[in-house]
Write an enzyme that holds these catalytic residues in place. Sequence first.
Site, PDB file in Angstrom:
ATOM      1  N   CYS A   1       0.813  -1.220   0.000  1.00 33.82           N
ATOM      2  CA  CYS A   1       0.000   0.000   0.000  1.00 33.82           C
ATOM      3  C   CYS A   1       0.850   1.275   0.000  1.00 33.82           C
ATOM      4  O   CYS A   1       1.482   1.568  -1.007  1.00 33.82           O
ATOM      5  CB  CYS A   1      -0.976  -0.026   1.171  1.00 33.82           C
ATOM      6  SG  CYS A   1      -2.333   1.139   0.987  1.00 33.82           S
TER       7      CYS A   1
ATOM      8  N   HIS B   1      -3.655  -5.533   2.037  1.00 32.57           N
ATOM      9  CA  HIS B   1      -3.504  -5.721   3.477  1.00 32.57           C
ATOM     10  C   HIS B   1      -4.112  -7.069   3.819  1.00 32.57           C
ATOM     11  O   HIS B   1      -4.407  -7.860   2.946  1.00 32.57           O
ATOM     12  CB  HIS B   1      -4.241  -4.617   4.230  1.00 32.57           C
ATOM     13  CG  HIS B   1      -3.704  -3.252   3.967  1.00 32.57           C
ATOM     14  ND1 HIS B   1      -2.453  -2.870   4.354  1.00 32.57           N
ATOM     15  CD2 HIS B   1      -4.246  -2.180   3.344  1.00 32.57           C
ATOM     16  CE1 HIS B   1      -2.248  -1.606   3.984  1.00 32.57           C
ATOM     17  NE2 HIS B   1      -3.310  -1.163   3.367  1.00 32.57           N
TER      18      HIS B   1
END
Lengths: 256, 532
Positions: free
Chosen positions: A94, A194
């Site tokens: 991310c 994630h």
Amino acid sequence: MKLRICHLYPDVLNLYGDRGNILCMRKRLEDRGIACEIMPLRIGETADLTRYDLFFIGGGQDFEQEVLLEDLRKGKKEELKAAVEDGRTFLCICGGYQMMGHYYETADGMRCPFLGAIDFHTVGARRRMIGNYAFSLSETSGGSTVVGFENHSGRTMLGPGVEPLGTVLRGYGNNGEDGTEGVRYHNVFGTYSHGPVLPKNPAFCDRILETALQRRYGEASLAPLAVPFEKAAHEAALAQVKLRRKPRRGRSSAWL
Amino acid sequence: MRRKEQKTGPYRQTPTSLRDLTAVTVCKAVRAGLRLLGRGGTALPGKAALFLSPKVLETVSDGMEIFVVTGTNGKTTTAGILAQALAESGRDVLINSSGANLLSGITAEFACDTDLHGRPRRRWAVVECDEGALRQAVPLLHPRVILVTNLFRDQLDRYGEVMQTLDRIRAGIPAADSGDRCTVCLNADDSLVSSLAESPAASSTGPVLQGKRFRIRRFGLGPLTAQDRISENADAQYCIRCGARYEYRYHTFAHLGGFFCPECGYKRVRPETEVTEVLAADADSVTVRMRTADAEQAAGNTKRQEVRIGLPALYNVYNAAGAVCAWQAAGLPAEEILQTLPLAEGSFGRMERFDVSGRQVRMILAKNPAGCDQALSYLEGYAEPYRLALGLNDRTADGHDISWIWDADFEKIASDPGITECLVTGDRAEDMCLRMVYAGMPAGKIRMVKEEKELLEQIERGGEQRERREPGEAGAPEEPVLILVNYTVMLQLRETLRRRSGKRAFWENSERQEEGTGGQVCASRSGKGGTE
């Protein structure tokens, strides 16, 4: 055998359970009798990065990313770029993934310069891309299916000829448009996932470890491990993702 | 100590406009309808009322003395403590149920508590308010006190990151009446919450409280025990003013403690309400020494006294201190609330106890890493053997992102031999099982039970081989079950346990309680106590 892992900025890039990835890599190495050294490298600290085989960079908050960029400019930037070109293995999640690109442009046109280690950039969008998602890794990264959770407003555009990490099965991925997810450049694995991503996707974890071991020892074949809990969690998450055409969007009303 | 409120409602003399009255009536009718269907509906009646009159909340709360409680963790418990103290001291009090902490829910709770003319029936109210709803609710409620408990990462997919939540609170507080009318109570140990009192010039995120002046009171914990270094996962490690790394004289937990910035000098301010010592702590309560300063007196005129809090765990010490701080901020005498703290009871799934077929069951809500870590610390200190039940859902009210379970320190308890079995339930039970394996729980102890019916059987009977169990073995009859669950698992499982143990539904508790039931008054979600 031994693998040295450098955990970059664990003090700021620590959102969304990404430390689970470190736990996973360590466990899967140690279960095979391979030693594992993990070195956290915080803001303001310096180390000889050429000692390390694998670098992990997680996601963080916007406020704290500013603190981090300043630290990068103080010298780590060039060292990290050299490590990438040197074929060292990176797992970037991310915000950590976005950081490997040229820049991040906010919705109102402000440009935040990043490492520029890989040819891509990220543009902020109004609508956040949130939800459980799944993608299949490209052949160069093992070809297995990965389930995870994405939560980003940045839309990442890969430069011409840059290989994505995989193809989106359900969800948004890099930008919600071109069906690509993440980036694979030399031995850099960049993804929005994630979850944390590795515990539920042991095949992906092994692929990353093999890549790092390969570079260090010239060959790497990891013995298979029994993964009953991992498999159950992977399949349950995949079944849930498949029920959805589009990822669910966060709603704030609480109906009882 | 129960005394009669001199003035009885209604507390507003001006007539209600036809529009507002219609909204109130529709709200009551919708709720009555839902109740007939056996639903606890809190949002829909409020939505109907808001549709008809967007500002009806101002009308139906007009003239009331209101506490607003916001922050990430501890809202429900703190609001419960305040409501109990109000009820026990003979004051009329309305409290919203924890599921109703958005504008629609709050509106419904107030609208349904009015007389036929749409005028409030009670003098006092304690409102648990979602951080995001603060900005809409505060200008309508005109609160006497706004209490901010703490700020931790929570449901990141829904609320965004901690700094965004802080900005929402920062935007919500100035909507209140400034000056002497409203006092803002802040957690002195939380560098994020404390920054709400910063001057505009010093802020990095825009004007603070938009130039309005508020009376500020603080609460906190002094250096109690030696704690480990601040965890790697703390939500605020860098100075909100200048970005330098905080240093700490001491820690309590997560990023809370005696912080100071070595660069710019931003630091913890000594609070008016401070817990200076923990004298005793067990599985059911904590006894502390608390320093309080009376609102009207000079700061130098302080008192220290020994207080027993009828709830376990350090985070409940914060909740109690926050409640005392808010109480004094409203100009009420500290003695009244201090006397009721021993009676505090876990409410609505927060350290709530049940007796299920003779088995002691305690339910602990844990929905974010900071809260979960605290619950795990409590379990870590649990002396008796027990069975653990974990529940994890990822529905809208929980947040779809469950990655936080990897930020919580399950390693603390996973290899504890005192845990005889670990039951795992919920939509994401598989993820929780995997987390426990990683934490070091022996795989043989982990048992996934997805069906609630089966889970309940497990809780009640303690496994198939119950007859052959010896004391101390898994499922021995006296062995308690400790349940750690996130929000929607709690809602569902609590309802089932409630039925099994004969407690009342939360919406039934708004009925008048019996006189002289002591602590029972507050266990109610809409505790009307004492008055006729």
